[in-house]
Design a protein around this motif. Structure first.
Motif, PDB file in Angstrom:
ATOM      1  N   GLU A   1      21.617  -0.605  -6.574  1.00  0.00           N
ATOM      2  CA  GLU A   1      22.552   0.463  -6.200  1.00  0.00           C
ATOM      3  C   GLU A   1      22.036   1.563  -5.531  1.00  0.00           C
ATOM      4  N   ARG A   2      20.798   1.760  -5.664  1.00  0.00           N
ATOM      5  CA  ARG A   2      20.161   3.048  -5.194  1.00  0.00           C
ATOM      6  C   ARG A   2      18.779   2.337  -4.729  1.00  0.00           C
ATOM      7  N   VAL A   3      18.443   3.044  -3.620  1.00  0.00           N
ATOM      8  CA  VAL A   3      16.840   2.663  -3.260  1.00  0.00           C
ATOM      9  C   VAL A   3      15.915   3.785  -2.851  1.00  0.00           C
ATOM     10  N   LEU A   4      14.727   3.818  -2.947  1.00  0.00           N
ATOM     11  CA  LEU A   4      14.003   4.848  -2.574  1.00  0.00           C
ATOM     12  C   LEU A   4      12.691   4.281  -1.871  1.00  0.00           C
ATOM     13  N   VAL A   5      12.969   4.652  -0.522  1.00  0.00           N
ATOM     14  CA  VAL A   5      11.974   3.985   0.527  1.00  0.00           C
ATOM     15  C   VAL A   5      10.711   4.835   0.366  1.00  0.00           C
ATOM     16  N   MET A   6       9.341   4.256   0.151  1.00  0.00           N
ATOM     17  CA  MET A   6       8.199   4.756   0.373  1.00  0.00           C
ATOM     18  C   MET A   6       7.217   4.457   1.424  1.00  0.00           C
ATOM     19  N   GLN A   7       6.431   5.368   1.693  1.00  0.00           N
ATOM     20  CA  GLN A   7       5.378   5.096   2.726  1.00  0.00           C
ATOM     21  C   GLN A   7       4.064   6.017   2.500  1.00  0.00           C
ATOM     22  N   HIS A   8       2.905   5.195   2.700  1.00  0.00           N
ATOM     23  CA  HIS A   8       1.775   5.831   2.349  1.00  0.00           C
ATOM     24  C   HIS A   8       1.611   6.684   0.931  1.00  0.00           C
ATOM     25  N   GLY A   9       2.177   6.425  -0.064  1.00  0.00           N
ATOM     26  CA  GLY A   9       2.276   6.863  -1.191  1.00  0.00           C
ATOM     27  C   GLY A   9       3.453   8.074  -1.264  1.00  0.00           C
ATOM     28  N   ARG A  10       4.082   8.198  -0.649  1.00  0.00           N
ATOM     29  CA  ARG A  10       5.075   9.207  -0.456  1.00  0.00           C
ATOM     30  C   ARG A  10       6.657   8.807  -0.461  1.00  0.00           C
ATOM     31  N   ALA A  11       7.586   9.460  -1.008  1.00  0.00           N
ATOM     32  CA  ALA A  11       8.861   9.137  -1.005  1.00  0.00           C
ATOM     33  C   ALA A  11       9.531   9.532   0.447  1.00  0.00           C
ATOM     34  N   VAL A  12       9.943   8.732   1.020  1.00  0.00           N
ATOM     35  CA  VAL A  12      10.495   8.981   2.374  1.00  0.00           C
ATOM     36  C   VAL A  12      12.054   9.115   2.475  1.00  0.00           C
ATOM     37  N   GLU A  13      12.700   8.418   1.898  1.00  0.00           N
ATOM     38  CA  GLU A  13      14.222   8.441   2.066  1.00  0.00           C
ATOM     39  C   GLU A  13      14.933   7.883   0.808  1.00  0.00           C
ATOM     40  N   GLU A  14      15.953   8.365  -0.084  1.00  0.00           N
ATOM     41  CA  GLU A  14      16.482   7.764  -1.081  1.00  0.00           C
ATOM     42  C   GLU A  14      17.991   7.541  -0.419  1.00  0.00           C
TER      43      GLU A  14
ATOM     44  N   ALA B   1      23.816  -0.693   3.233  1.00  0.00           N
ATOM     45  CA  ALA B   1      24.725  -2.001   3.473  1.00  0.00           C
ATOM     46  C   ALA B   1      25.282  -1.349   4.908  1.00  0.00           C
ATOM     47  N   ASN B   2      25.480  -0.257   5.275  1.00  0.00           N
ATOM     48  CA  ASN B   2      26.075   0.292   6.556  1.00  0.00           C
ATOM     49  C   ASN B   2      24.868   0.663   7.559  1.00  0.00           C
ATOM     50  N   ALA B   3      23.778   0.432   7.151  1.00  0.00           N
ATOM     51  CA  ALA B   3      22.578   0.698   8.209  1.00  0.00           C
ATOM     52  C   ALA B   3      22.481   2.170   8.602  1.00  0.00           C
ATOM     53  N   SER B   4      23.002   3.200   7.632  1.00  0.00           N
ATOM     54  CA  SER B   4      23.063   4.523   7.814  1.00  0.00           C
ATOM     55  C   SER B   4      22.029   5.340   7.494  1.00  0.00           C
ATOM     56  N   MET B   5      20.710   4.780   7.423  1.00  0.00           N
ATOM     57  CA  MET B   5      19.550   5.521   7.038  1.00  0.00           C
ATOM     58  C   MET B   5      19.122   6.395   7.971  1.00  0.00           C
ATOM     59  N   LYS B   6      18.296   7.632   7.704  1.00  0.00           N
ATOM     60  CA  LYS B   6      18.074   8.680   8.368  1.00  0.00           C
ATOM     61  C   LYS B   6      16.960   8.635   8.942  1.00  0.00           C
ATOM     62  N   THR B   7      15.627   7.915   8.553  1.00  0.00           N
ATOM     63  CA  THR B   7      14.313   8.075   9.031  1.00  0.00           C
ATOM     64  C   THR B   7      14.276   6.870   9.693  1.00  0.00           C
ATOM     65  N   ASP B   8      13.242   6.977  10.695  1.00  0.00           N
ATOM     66  CA  ASP B   8      12.777   5.830  11.486  1.00  0.00           C
ATOM     67  C   ASP B   8      12.019   4.881  10.784  1.00  0.00           C
TER      68      ASP B   8
ATOM     69  N   GLY C   1       0.858  -1.304  -0.088  1.00  0.00           N
ATOM     70  CA  GLY C   1      -0.099   0.029   0.002  1.00  0.00           C
ATOM     71  C   GLY C   1       0.737   1.348  -0.123  1.00  0.00           C
ATOM     72  N   SER C   2       2.185   1.434  -0.034  1.00  0.00           N
ATOM     73  CA  SER C   2       2.978   2.279  -0.365  1.00  0.00           C
ATOM     74  C   SER C   2       3.024   2.912  -1.272  1.00  0.00           C
ATOM     75  N   GLY C   3       2.482   2.469  -2.418  1.00  0.00           N
ATOM     76  CA  GLY C   3       2.539   2.958  -3.852  1.00  0.00           C
ATOM     77  C   GLY C   3       3.618   2.548  -4.620  1.00  0.00           C
TER      78      GLY C   3
END
Length: 251
Positions: A209-222, A229-236, A43-45
């Protein structure tokens, strides 16, 4: 210039007496020969973006470009020569009453491409299936074998771009790994560009090589692959997805 550009895309659907906004102002770009992932819960779009590229979902706002040119509506034959899609459920996407030979031959016939027998045999070989499978029916194949046929069919017209909508989520874990390795090999051999949807960051980690995280139809973090790989994402939310997949990523 990016090969695929999605600019401020929004997709609305009517659901009874209300409007559902499946995608909300999403932008992304994919370079030629890159593998780019869209990840998020159901359902994230993310799948709706693939369907909008193919013309299977309405573009309510924004635009989609291939090689800097806006896509035509409806999509024409030139589009299908360049862009093909592999769906989540291979049994649903392959006609159950057509032989594998007919399934693979049909795109060639539609586009007036000859040398059919040799092309079908080579396509089966390319995805690791024997020539004897030509005259089998989908119900005579395993799930992994059916997905290999679906991949072969997508490659019959020698496209530049594959849109991959959860291509392994219906498969057993061991077959998933085989299928992902097959896709990686084909991308390297053919110089393909992938735009891949998954709910599983472990799959995206293996493929993209790159990923866009989506939630509820919106882009959350690229994220670049290194950040993932280093688990250095910025969003919860991205971290929650990572933690849900961490064991498989480490394995």
């Amino acid at each position: 210039m990016a090969l695929i550009e999605v600019k401020n895309l929004s997709v609305f659907f009517e659901a009874g007496d209300r409007i559902v906004q499946a995608v909300k102002d999403v932008s992304l770009s994919v370079d030629a020969k890159e593998s780019y992932g869209l990840v998020g819960e159901s359902g994230s779009g993310k799948s709706t973006i693939l369907r909008a590229i193919c013309g299977l979902a309405p573009i309510s706002r924004g635009e989609i470009l291939i090689d800097g040119k806006p896509l035509e509506t409806p999509r024409g034959r030139a589009f299908t020569r360049r862009v093909q899609m592999v769906f989540q459920d291979p049994y649903a996407s392959i006609h159950p009453r057509h032989t594998i030979d007919r399934t693979l031959s049909e795109p060639l016939a539609i586009h007036g491409i000859g040398n059919t027998d040799a092309r079908v045999v080579q396509a089966l070989k390319d995805v690791g299936l024997p020539e004897s499978f030509r005259f089998r029916y989908p119900h005579q194949l395993s799930g992994g074998q059916r997905q290999r046929v679906a991949i072969a069919r997508a490659l019959m017209l020698e496209p530049e771009i594959l849109l991959l909508d959860e291509p392994t989520s219906a498969l057993d874990a061991s077959v998933q790994a085989e299928t992902l390795n097959l896709l990686n090999r084909l991308r390297e051999e053919r110089g393909l560009t992938f735009l891949m949807v998954s709910h599983d960051l472990a799959v995206v980690d293996h493929m993209c090589e790159r990923v866009l995280v989506m939630q509820h139809g919106r882009a959350v973090e690229e994220m670049e692959h290194g950040a993932l790989a280093n688990a250095s994402m910025k969003t919860d939310y991205a971290r929650m997805l990572y933690e849900a997949s961490a064991d498989r990523m480490l394995g």
